[in-house]
Design an enzyme around this catalytic site. Structure first.
Site, PDB file in Angstrom:
ATOM      1  N   ASP A 132      -0.501   5.512   5.405  1.00  0.00           N
ATOM      2  CA  ASP A 132       0.720   4.834   4.977  1.00  0.00           C
ATOM      3  C   ASP A 132       1.093   5.886   3.776  1.00  0.00           C
ATOM      4  O   ASP A 132       0.547   5.886   2.698  1.00  0.00           O
ATOM      5  CB  ASP A 132       0.539   3.626   4.295  1.00  0.00           C
ATOM      6  CG  ASP A 132       1.694   2.773   4.082  1.00  0.00           C
ATOM      7  OD1 ASP A 132       2.713   3.537   3.805  1.00  0.00           O
ATOM      8  OD2 ASP A 132       1.623   1.558   3.918  1.00  0.00           O
ATOM      9  N   ARG A 134       4.228   5.718   1.984  1.00  0.00           N
ATOM     10  CA  ARG A 134       5.162   5.185   1.394  1.00  0.00           C
ATOM     11  C   ARG A 134       5.000   4.892  -0.183  1.00  0.00           C
ATOM     12  O   ARG A 134       3.892   4.529  -0.637  1.00  0.00           O
ATOM     13  CB  ARG A 134       5.520   3.666   1.885  1.00  0.00           C
ATOM     14  CG  ARG A 134       6.045   3.633   3.482  1.00  0.00           C
ATOM     15  CD  ARG A 134       6.500   2.419   3.988  1.00  0.00           C
ATOM     16  NE  ARG A 134       4.953   1.548   4.118  1.00  0.00           N
ATOM     17  CZ  ARG A 134       5.036   0.260   4.662  1.00  0.00           C
ATOM     18  NH1 ARG A 134       5.990  -0.209   5.194  1.00  0.00           N
ATOM     19  NH2 ARG A 134       3.743  -0.123   4.821  1.00  0.00           N
TER      20      ARG A 134
END
Length: 211
Positions: A132, A134
């Site tokens: 991930d 982000r």
């Protein structure tokens, strides 16, 4: 509180939202100056936000949001979030972070690996990418520009709440979204529970996967 640059609203425009199932509402779309990642993220202000608004950080998903792909739950989550936030008052931040931050082409490459048996996180790793990628600094900037310092977060993902808190946003409560299971996304949802502790019913998803 970390020292992050302040962003400012750039423009505001009223837009009527209409969904394929007949639901509709009006929203104020807000753009920004000064976001640290340089991307064109968007705030969707819905209803009448109170002192502690309901907020969702929704990462862009072209396949799910636009084309209705059943391989993820993004489209149904977006639709649900708009109605729930409009009913209470709050903001949906539409963040340009396709494929958990790896981009559209890489996401489709990961899909091809998933077709060979890897889960969504293992597929990212096989491509040499993070599970991930982000970062929610821009989201915290957007909230600050809108005058939001405390919120209830509409999310199954504990990382979103943890990152916002580390960026100086007070998350009073994390409110789970609905569970939007299809025959095509159950393994994806189960992987989210096992890898990143999403608040989804693991026993139910395990049973469906086994079936």
């Amino acid at each position: 509180m970390p020292d992050i640059p302040a962003a400012t609203p750039r423009a505001r425009v009223r837009v009527p939202l209409r969904f394929a199932d007949g639901y509709g509402t009006d929203a104020e779309l807000v753009t920004f100056h000064g976001l640290t990642d340089g991307r064109e993220h968007l705030a969707v202000v819905l209803g009448e936000p109170g002192p502690v608004p309901l907020v969702r950080l929704h990462s862009e998903c072209l396949t799910g949001d636009v084309f209705g792909s059943a391989r993820c739950d993004c489209g149904p989550q977006l639709r649900e979030a708009v109605e729930r936030i409009a009913g209470r008052g709050g903001v949906l931040l539409y963040l340009r972070q396709e494929g958990r931050g790896i981009g559209l082409y890489n996401k489709l490459d990961a899909y091809a690996l998933q077709d060979q048996g890897l889960d969504t996180y293992a597929a990212n790793a096989a491509l040499g990418l993070p599970e991930d990628a982000r970062d929610y600094t821009a989201a915290a900037q957007m909230l600050g520009a809108l005058g939001i310092t405390e919120l209830d977060l509409l999310s199954n993902n504990p990382d979103k709440a943890e990152q916002l808190r580390s960026l100086g946003i007070a998350v009073r409560d994390r409110v789970p979204t609905g569970v939007f299971t299809t025959a095509h996304n159950v393994r994806y949802l189960r992987a989210k529970v096992l890898h990143t502790q999403h608040t989804l019913p693991l026993a139910e998803l395990t049973e469906l996967t086994a079936g």
